[in-house]
Design a protein around this motif. Structure first.
Motif, PDB file in Angstrom:
ATOM      1  N   PRO A  26      46.143  41.441  40.904  1.00  0.00           N
ATOM      2  CA  PRO A  26      44.877  41.557  41.783  1.00  0.00           C
ATOM      3  C   PRO A  26      44.220  40.168  41.726  1.00  0.00           C
ATOM      4  CG  PRO A  26      44.779  43.035  40.057  1.00  0.00           C
ATOM      5  CD  PRO A  26      45.940  42.422  39.795  1.00  0.00           C
ATOM      6  N   ASN A  27      43.766  39.542  42.930  1.00  0.00           N
ATOM      7  CA  ASN A  27      43.132  38.429  43.130  1.00  0.00           C
ATOM      8  C   ASN A  27      43.999  37.032  42.976  1.00  0.00           C
ATOM      9  OD1 ASN A  27      40.753  39.719  44.281  1.00  0.00           O
ATOM     10  ND2 ASN A  27      40.570  40.404  42.120  1.00  0.00           N
ATOM     11  N   VAL A  28      45.083  37.210  42.420  1.00  0.00           N
ATOM     12  CA  VAL A  28      45.962  36.097  42.190  1.00  0.00           C
ATOM     13  C   VAL A  28      46.537  35.486  43.524  1.00  0.00           C
ATOM     14  CG1 VAL A  28      47.753  34.809  40.934  1.00  0.00           C
ATOM     15  CG2 VAL A  28      46.112  36.502  40.023  1.00  0.00           C
ATOM     16  N   SER A  29      46.069  34.456  43.929  1.00  0.00           N
ATOM     17  CA  SER A  29      46.595  33.817  45.289  1.00  0.00           C
ATOM     18  C   SER A  29      47.785  32.697  44.762  1.00  0.00           C
ATOM     19  CB  SER A  29      45.514  33.251  46.157  1.00  0.00           C
ATOM     20  OG  SER A  29      44.588  34.177  46.422  1.00  0.00           O
ATOM     21  N   ALA A  30      49.037  33.320  44.918  1.00  0.00           N
ATOM     22  CA  ALA A  30      49.935  32.459  44.484  1.00  0.00           C
ATOM     23  C   ALA A  30      50.088  31.985  42.951  1.00  0.00           C
ATOM     24  CB  ALA A  30      50.352  31.343  45.440  1.00  0.00           C
ATOM     25  N   ALA A  52      40.057  31.472  45.919  1.00  0.00           N
ATOM     26  CA  ALA A  52      39.943  32.691  46.920  1.00  0.00           C
ATOM     27  C   ALA A  52      38.838  33.467  46.619  1.00  0.00           C
ATOM     28  CB  ALA A  52      41.203  33.662  46.703  1.00  0.00           C
ATOM     29  N   PRO A  53      38.178  34.098  47.381  1.00  0.00           N
ATOM     30  CA  PRO A  53      37.063  34.967  47.173  1.00  0.00           C
ATOM     31  C   PRO A  53      37.285  36.029  46.314  1.00  0.00           C
ATOM     32  CG  PRO A  53      37.706  35.302  49.514  1.00  0.00           C
ATOM     33  CD  PRO A  53      38.620  34.311  48.945  1.00  0.00           C
ATOM     34  N   VAL A  54      36.531  36.403  45.304  1.00  0.00           N
ATOM     35  CA  VAL A  54      36.512  37.503  44.442  1.00  0.00           C
ATOM     36  C   VAL A  54      35.531  38.421  44.674  1.00  0.00           C
ATOM     37  CG1 VAL A  54      36.899  38.244  42.089  1.00  0.00           C
ATOM     38  CG2 VAL A  54      38.041  36.110  42.901  1.00  0.00           C
ATOM     39  N   ASN A  56      38.895  39.816  46.984  1.00  0.00           N
ATOM     40  CA  ASN A  56      39.798  39.406  48.008  1.00  0.00           C
ATOM     41  C   ASN A  56      39.408  39.893  49.318  1.00  0.00           C
ATOM     42  OD1 ASN A  56      41.294  37.631  49.118  1.00  0.00           O
ATOM     43  ND2 ASN A  56      43.219  38.104  48.255  1.00  0.00           N
ATOM     44  N   THR A  57      38.162  39.507  49.818  1.00  0.00           N
ATOM     45  CA  THR A  57      37.669  40.179  50.926  1.00  0.00           C
ATOM     46  C   THR A  57      37.054  38.818  51.900  1.00  0.00           C
ATOM     47  OG1 THR A  57      35.373  40.230  50.242  1.00  0.00           O
ATOM     48  CG2 THR A  57      36.672  42.316  50.110  1.00  0.00           C
ATOM     49  N   TYR A  58      37.170  38.972  53.259  1.00  0.00           N
ATOM     50  CA  TYR A  58      36.777  37.725  54.101  1.00  0.00           C
ATOM     51  C   TYR A  58      35.358  37.253  53.773  1.00  0.00           C
ATOM     52  CZ  TYR A  58      35.450  35.045  58.009  1.00  0.00           C
ATOM     53  OH  TYR A  58      34.949  34.136  58.801  1.00  0.00           O
ATOM     54  N   GLN A  59      35.244  35.914  53.646  1.00  0.00           N
ATOM     55  CA  GLN A  59      34.243  35.083  53.596  1.00  0.00           C
ATOM     56  C   GLN A  59      34.294  33.917  54.345  1.00  0.00           C
ATOM     57  OE1 GLN A  59      31.616  36.074  51.502  1.00  0.00           O
ATOM     58  NE2 GLN A  59      32.874  37.842  51.000  1.00  0.00           N
ATOM     59  N   SER A  60      33.032  33.503  54.752  1.00  0.00           N
ATOM     60  CA  SER A  60      32.986  32.315  55.581  1.00  0.00           C
ATOM     61  C   SER A  60      33.460  31.081  54.680  1.00  0.00           C
ATOM     62  CB  SER A  60      31.568  32.174  56.125  1.00  0.00           C
ATOM     63  OG  SER A  60      31.521  30.958  56.758  1.00  0.00           O
ATOM     64  N   ILE A  61      34.141  30.038  55.380  1.00  0.00           N
ATOM     65  CA  ILE A  61      34.391  28.856  54.661  1.00  0.00           C
ATOM     66  C   ILE A  61      33.165  28.127  54.330  1.00  0.00           C
ATOM     67  CG2 ILE A  61      34.740  27.299  56.498  1.00  0.00           C
ATOM     68  CD1 ILE A  61      36.942  27.500  53.442  1.00  0.00           C
ATOM     69  N   LYS A  67      31.449  31.100  46.692  1.00  0.00           N
ATOM     70  CA  LYS A  67      32.060  32.433  46.725  1.00  0.00           C
ATOM     71  C   LYS A  67      33.712  32.365  46.453  1.00  0.00           C
ATOM     72  CE  LYS A  67      28.813  34.866  49.580  1.00  0.00           C
ATOM     73  NZ  LYS A  67      28.571  35.866  50.262  1.00  0.00           N
ATOM     74  N   PHE A  68      34.327  31.378  46.401  1.00  0.00           N
ATOM     75  CA  PHE A  68      35.508  31.129  46.253  1.00  0.00           C
ATOM     76  C   PHE A  68      35.894  30.626  44.796  1.00  0.00           C
ATOM     77  CE2 PHE A  68      35.466  31.411  50.771  1.00  0.00           C
ATOM     78  CZ  PHE A  68      36.777  31.754  51.111  1.00  0.00           C
ATOM     79  N   ASN A  69      36.831  31.049  43.935  1.00  0.00           N
ATOM     80  CA  ASN A  69      37.188  30.754  42.816  1.00  0.00           C
ATOM     81  C   ASN A  69      38.675  30.678  42.291  1.00  0.00           C
ATOM     82  OD1 ASN A  69      34.299  30.538  41.334  1.00  0.00           O
ATOM     83  ND2 ASN A  69      34.450  32.672  42.343  1.00  0.00           N
ATOM     84  N   GLY A  70      39.047  30.076  41.299  1.00  0.00           N
ATOM     85  CA  GLY A  70      40.343  30.129  40.818  1.00  0.00           C
ATOM     86  C   GLY A  70      40.556  31.414  39.968  1.00  0.00           C
ATOM     87  N   VAL A  71      41.657  31.950  39.853  1.00  0.00           N
ATOM     88  CA  VAL A  71      41.615  33.239  38.854  1.00  0.00           C
ATOM     89  C   VAL A  71      42.799  33.038  38.008  1.00  0.00           C
ATOM     90  CG1 VAL A  71      42.254  35.510  39.017  1.00  0.00           C
ATOM     91  CG2 VAL A  71      41.032  34.543  40.978  1.00  0.00           C
TER      92      VAL A  71
END
Length: 85
Positions: A26-30, A52-54, A56-61, A67-71
């Motif tokens: 979950p929530n790990v982008s690559a 990625a947003p946590v 993982n839902t759409y968020q504005s850049i 709203k974006f974090n490493g996991v």
């Protein structure tokens, strides 16, 4: 848009066959930092390559900073070698 997902495999080195695949995490982008196994093989860790947003839902850049974090994910390893989230 679907984010890249990460899976981790457990391979039996006696027969070189995959014994278990766990994921997607979950929530790990690559995977970026590859996987890190603790010295006592109690856990395996995997870090995301992309923020990625946590959850993982759409968020504005425009909200990237807030709203974006490493996991980093921790996967428990049982005494018999099986992995569980």
């Amino acid at each position: 848009m679907q984010a890249l997902s990460l899976r981790i495999a457990r391979i039996d080195l006696d027969v070189f066959k995959t014994k278990q695949i766990i994921g997607p995490l979950p929530n790990v982008s690559a995977n970026h930092a590859s996987t890190f196994l603790t010295e006592n093989t109690e856990y395996v860790f995997a870090a995301s390559r992309f923020s990625a947003p946590v959850p993982n839902t759409y968020q504005s850049i425009a909200d990237y900073k807030n709203k974006f974090n490493g996991v980093i994910a921790a996967i428990a390893i049982a005494d018999d070698g099986t992995m569980a989230l």
